[in-house]
Every structure is written in C-alpha cells, then in structure tokens.
Design an enzyme around this catalytic site. Structure first.
Site, short mmCIF file in Angstrom:
data_model
loop_
_atom_site.label_atom_id
_atom_site.label_comp_id
_atom_site.label_asym_id
_atom_site.label_seq_id
_atom_site.Cartn_x
_atom_site.Cartn_y
_atom_site.Cartn_z
N GLY A 161 1.53 -2.53 -0.89
CA GLY A 161 1.01 -4.01 -1.42
C GLY A 161 1.00 -4.00 -2.97
O GLY A 161 0.28 -4.23 -3.71
N ILE B 155 4.24 -7.90 1.38
CA ILE B 155 4.37 -8.66 2.68
C ILE B 155 4.56 -10.18 2.02
O ILE B 155 5.38 -10.86 2.97
CB ILE B 155 3.10 -8.53 3.53
CG1 ILE B 155 3.51 -9.07 5.09
CG2 ILE B 155 1.97 -9.04 2.80
CD1 ILE B 155 2.44 -8.55 5.87
N ASN C 68 5.56 -4.98 6.18
CA ASN C 68 4.48 -4.95 6.55
C ASN C 68 4.08 -3.62 6.86
O ASN C 68 4.20 -2.93 7.73
CB ASN C 68 4.19 -5.76 7.79
CG ASN C 68 2.58 -5.83 8.43
OD1 ASN C 68 1.89 -4.99 7.88
ND2 ASN C 68 2.31 -6.67 9.30
N ALA C 69 3.50 -2.83 5.74
CA ALA C 69 3.12 -1.39 5.71
C ALA C 69 2.06 -1.05 6.92
O ALA C 69 2.26 0.09 7.45
CB ALA C 69 2.63 -1.16 4.52
N ASP D 260 -6.81 -5.80 -0.52
CA ASP D 260 -7.74 -6.86 0.12
C ASP D 260 -8.94 -6.32 0.79
O ASP D 260 -8.76 -5.60 1.52
CB ASP D 260 -6.88 -7.62 1.34
CG ASP D 260 -7.29 -9.01 1.69
OD1 ASP D 260 -8.57 -9.12 1.42
OD2 ASP D 260 -6.99 -9.88 2.20
#
Length: 257
Positions: free
Chosen positions: A73, A97, A128-129, A151
């Site tokens: 991210g 992402i 998308n990890a 987040d």
C-alpha cells in the site's frame, strides 16, 4: 559581501534539480479516492507464480534480480523515493491497489530516472496484496515489509479488511526471510493496538524495540518510516501522534515426534 560565483559543478547540479522539478508529475492530475475496497473485483493482472515475473522490466539496471524490500500500500511512493538512494544495491517495490496512484508513482520514478541514477532500484506494481502477495514473492525472499499508515477501517464490520490479520500474517511470514523485519506505523491508536496484538500472537514474529533496530544500523529506514510518506507528514503538520511497532521474523524449530 560579494556574491559567490557559481562553479560549473554547482551550476550543473542546479540545472539537474531544475530539470527534475519540471518533469515530475503533479498529484492534481492523478485524482483518486483515498481508499479502495480490497474485496472488490478489481481488473488486475497478476503472475501465476513468482517465477513467471520478469523483474528486469522493473529494474533494467539489475537484470532479473528480485526485490527484497516491499512497501504494501505504498501510496504516492514517499518511502520508495526516500529509501532508493540510501540503499542503492537493494531493490525496492511498492504495491498499490489504486489505478491513478500507481500511475503517479510510475511516472514519478520515470521522471527521476531521467535525471538521476539514484532510482534504478525502485519500482511499483498495481496489485491487491491481500489476495495475491504469494504470486509475487518467493518463500523467504524479502528482508523488509512495510505497512505505513494503513486504512484503519474503523467500523467493526470492516475490521476483516485490515491489512494485518492472522490469515495475512501467515502469508507475510511465508515471504519474509528469517531475521527480516515487519515495520508498522499508524496515527490511529486503536489500529496500533490491533496490529501489535495480532503480531504478538503470531508464533513467527517477535517484537523488537526501535533502539535495537537503530543499533543494528536501521536508523535511516526508521526515519523514513516515520516521516517520508504523505500521511506521516500530515500527522506532523497536525501535531498528531504516531505509533510504531516492528517485528522480526523468527524461526521456530520443528520437533520431530
């Protein structure tokens, strides 16, 4: 006092800086929502396995050498850009992402490479990890994983989307080499406690004090973790608090019965 004359070297340096500034992308042209739903069906292309990745596309100066630092991210790439010149022999990759944010980081790296040799070791991938991390990295191939100001997903029903969870920690332990470090930092106390509790509970991660890491020579990394990202700088401007927690990947010997 008379003006200092500009030497050829200082003039060249100033010209290089001016050129770099003029070609760097501007964030206003890459508008994007602050967060993305990791469970949405994103149109992503991902490798079938780490062996199918041609890393020379990302790091032409290094052949097919694999990255050993991964920023999960990575946002607008603050950590990547800060660490790149400090660790010129270490390949660093950011996973992001959001489409526009990823494109911004790609354009930023391209612009910096055009004016300097210091950024050949850094790249970014839209990914998308939470779903595909093992598709990118082999077992025990990374020495550092970064989760900087993720987040917080404040609502309880959204906690399953937090980037630190028991299931995901198993994947992080898989791709991280023994002795490798997980770096986490946030300005949300509840999230800090969440990440610390889950990492503490995992048998393959051991908490390590900040000073111990600094004694090991990782001070520049920690300084970048604190202050290189947009989120970190915003917290500082607002005189907010940051919670850092770092964990070392340890080996647990199996007992044969």
């Amino acid at each position: 006092m008379p003006k200092r004359k500009r030497t050829a070297s200082t003039a060249a340096a100033a010209a290089t800086m001016s050129n770099a500034t003029s070609v760097l992308p501007q964030k206003k042209h890459y508008r994007q929502r602050a967060h993305a739903n990791p469970f949405s069906d994103h149109s992503l292309v991902y490798p079938s396995s780490p062996d199918s990745i041609d890393w020379s596309i990302h790091y032409p100066a290094f052949g097919n050498q694999r990255p050993s630092f991964a920023d999960i991210g990575c946002g607008f790439g603050g950590l990547l850009i800060t660490l790149a010149p400090q660790f010129p022999d270490t390949l660093i990759v950011g996973l992001e992402i959001r489409v526009q944010v990823t494109q911004y980081v790609q354009d930023r790296i391209t612009a910096l490479r055009a004016t300097s040799d210091n950024y050949q070791n850094v790249s970014v991938i839209r990914a998308n990890a939470m779903k595909f991390l093992p598709n990118f990295f082999q077992k025990a191939s990374l020495t550092a994983l970064f989760f900087l100001f993720p987040d917080p997903h404040f609502k309880i029903r959204k906690h399953k989307a937090r980037i630190i969870s028991p299931t995901l920690l198993a994947e992080y332990a898989y791709v991280l080499a023994p002795g490798g470090i997980v770096y986490t930092i946030t300005d949300v106390e509840d999230l800090a406690q969440w990440m610390r509790a889950h990492l503490d509970a995992h048998p393959l991660f051991q908490f390590v004090e900040e000073q111990e890491l600094r004694n090991e020579g990782k001070g520049p990394i920690l300084d970048a973790v604190y202050s290189s990202t947009e989120e970190g700088k915003k917290v500082e401007r607002n005189a907010g608090q940051k919670w850092l927690a770092c964990f070392r990947r340890i080996e647990v010997k199996r007992i044969n019965t």
